[in-house]
Motif scaffolding. Structure first.
Motif, short mmCIF file in Angstrom:
data_model
loop_
_atom_site.label_atom_id
_atom_site.label_comp_id
_atom_site.label_asym_id
_atom_site.label_seq_id
_atom_site.Cartn_x
_atom_site.Cartn_y
_atom_site.Cartn_z
N GLN A 1 0.71 4.11 -2.94
CA GLN A 1 0.66 5.56 -2.73
C GLN A 1 1.75 6.26 -3.55
O GLN A 1 1.50 7.31 -4.14
CB GLN A 1 0.80 5.89 -1.24
CG GLN A 1 0.70 7.36 -0.92
CD GLN A 1 -0.67 7.96 -1.27
OE1 GLN A 1 -1.69 7.28 -1.26
NE2 GLN A 1 -0.67 9.23 -1.59
N ASN B 1 -9.65 -4.10 3.58
CA ASN B 1 -8.60 -3.10 3.79
C ASN B 1 -9.04 -1.77 3.16
O ASN B 1 -9.06 -1.61 1.94
CB ASN B 1 -7.29 -3.58 3.16
CG ASN B 1 -6.12 -2.71 3.52
OD1 ASN B 1 -6.22 -1.49 3.51
ND2 ASN B 1 -4.99 -3.36 3.82
N LEU C 1 0.81 -1.21 0.00
CA LEU C 1 0.00 0.00 0.00
C LEU C 1 0.85 1.27 0.00
O LEU C 1 0.43 2.28 -0.57
CB LEU C 1 -0.97 -0.01 1.18
CG LEU C 1 -2.06 -1.08 1.05
CD1 LEU C 1 -2.94 -1.10 2.28
CD2 LEU C 1 -2.90 -0.85 -0.19
N ASN C 2 2.04 1.20 0.62
CA ASN C 2 2.94 2.35 0.54
C ASN C 2 3.44 2.53 -0.90
O ASN C 2 3.54 3.64 -1.40
CB ASN C 2 4.12 2.20 1.50
CG ASN C 2 3.70 2.34 2.95
OD1 ASN C 2 2.68 2.94 3.25
ND2 ASN C 2 4.49 1.77 3.85
N HIS D 1 -15.95 7.62 7.09
CA HIS D 1 -14.72 7.97 6.38
C HIS D 1 -14.98 9.15 5.44
O HIS D 1 -15.50 9.00 4.34
CB HIS D 1 -14.20 6.75 5.60
CG HIS D 1 -12.79 6.86 5.14
ND1 HIS D 1 -12.42 7.52 3.99
CD2 HIS D 1 -11.65 6.38 5.70
CE1 HIS D 1 -11.12 7.43 3.83
NE2 HIS D 1 -10.62 6.74 4.86
N CYS E 1 -2.87 -2.44 -4.93
CA CYS E 1 -4.08 -2.50 -4.10
C CYS E 1 -4.80 -3.83 -4.26
O CYS E 1 -5.28 -4.40 -3.28
CB CYS E 1 -5.01 -1.34 -4.45
SG CYS E 1 -4.31 0.27 -4.04
N VAL F 1 -15.19 1.37 1.01
CA VAL F 1 -14.56 1.98 2.18
C VAL F 1 -15.65 2.33 3.19
O VAL F 1 -15.52 2.06 4.40
CB VAL F 1 -13.76 3.25 1.79
CG1 VAL F 1 -13.30 4.01 3.03
CG2 VAL F 1 -12.57 2.88 0.92
N LYS G 1 -7.62 1.18 3.18
CA LYS G 1 -6.57 1.91 2.45
C LYS G 1 -6.46 1.38 1.02
O LYS G 1 -6.27 2.14 0.08
CB LYS G 1 -5.22 1.77 3.17
CG LYS G 1 -5.01 2.71 4.30
CD LYS G 1 -3.56 2.60 4.78
CE LYS G 1 -3.32 3.52 5.96
NZ LYS G 1 -1.95 3.40 6.46
N TYR H 1 -9.48 2.60 -0.91
CA TYR H 1 -9.41 4.04 -1.12
C TYR H 1 -8.36 4.38 -2.20
O TYR H 1 -8.63 5.16 -3.12
CB TYR H 1 -9.09 4.78 0.18
CG TYR H 1 -9.13 6.28 0.01
CD1 TYR H 1 -10.34 6.96 0.02
CD2 TYR H 1 -7.97 7.00 -0.19
CE1 TYR H 1 -10.38 8.34 -0.16
CE2 TYR H 1 -8.00 8.37 -0.36
CZ TYR H 1 -9.21 9.04 -0.36
OH TYR H 1 -9.25 10.39 -0.54
N ARG H 2 -7.19 3.78 -2.08
CA ARG H 2 -6.13 4.09 -3.05
C ARG H 2 -6.45 3.54 -4.43
O ARG H 2 -6.15 4.17 -5.44
CB ARG H 2 -4.78 3.58 -2.52
CG ARG H 2 -4.35 4.43 -1.33
CD ARG H 2 -3.01 4.06 -0.77
NE ARG H 2 -2.73 4.94 0.38
CZ ARG H 2 -1.83 4.70 1.29
NH1 ARG H 2 -1.07 3.63 1.20
NH2 ARG H 2 -1.66 5.53 2.29
#
Length: 160
Positions: free
Chosen positions: A6, A31, A2-3, A65, A21, A58, A33, A36-37
């Protein structure tokens, strides 16, 4: 993953962000994140319906959120604009087609006329040869005959 997703989003590599993702979601189907990503990657690529579905996922997990709610609103606005922009694009494309068709028809007609003139010129005798061939006519009659023949379109050219 996930990092890395981003980081890919920040540099505009949306398909790679989406892949990261997807991989994270295979391990944890809730998850937020990752959803969302992935939604952000889809939004950046103009896939507003798919992005909206990700942001709704999400909200299923975390109903309060705020960023996901805001993105859903943005998706709805973009989806409403897209058909309008598609119609505008189609209208612009179609407006040029009419002009192109008229130009095409004009050019075809011009080529036919030029071809007819070449054929006529190839089949015409020089005026002095014509006068010699029809020696019993006066010169004014033979000049008229010459002018008339140069105005006649040969059969089969579709210009008559």
């Amino acid at each position: 993953n996930l990092n890395l997703a981003q980081a890919y989003l920040k540099v505009g590599k949306n398909s790679k962000a989406r892949d990261c993702c997807d991989k994270a979601l295979t391990f944890d189907g809730n998850n937020i994140k990752a959803y969302y990503r992935r939604g952000m990657a889809n939004f950046a690529d103009g896939e507003y319906e798919t992005a909206k579905e990700d942001f709704q996922k999400v909200l299923e997990v975390e109903p309060q959120h705020k960023p996901a709610k805001d993105q859903i609103d943005k998706c709805i606005i973009k989806m409403a604009e897209k058909p309008k922009s598609d119609r505008e694009l189609a209208r612009k494309m179609m407006s040029g087609i009419g002009k192109q068709f008229v130009n095409l028809i004009f050019n075809v007609h011009l080529i036919e006329m030029q071809a007819g003139m070449v054929i006529m010129a190839a089949g015409m005798m020089a005026l002095k040869d014509e006068l010699a061939a029809i020696g019993d006519l006066s010169s004014s009659d033979s000049e008229n005959n010459h002018r008339i023949r140069s105005c006649v379109t040969p059969p089969g050219l579709g210009l008559g």
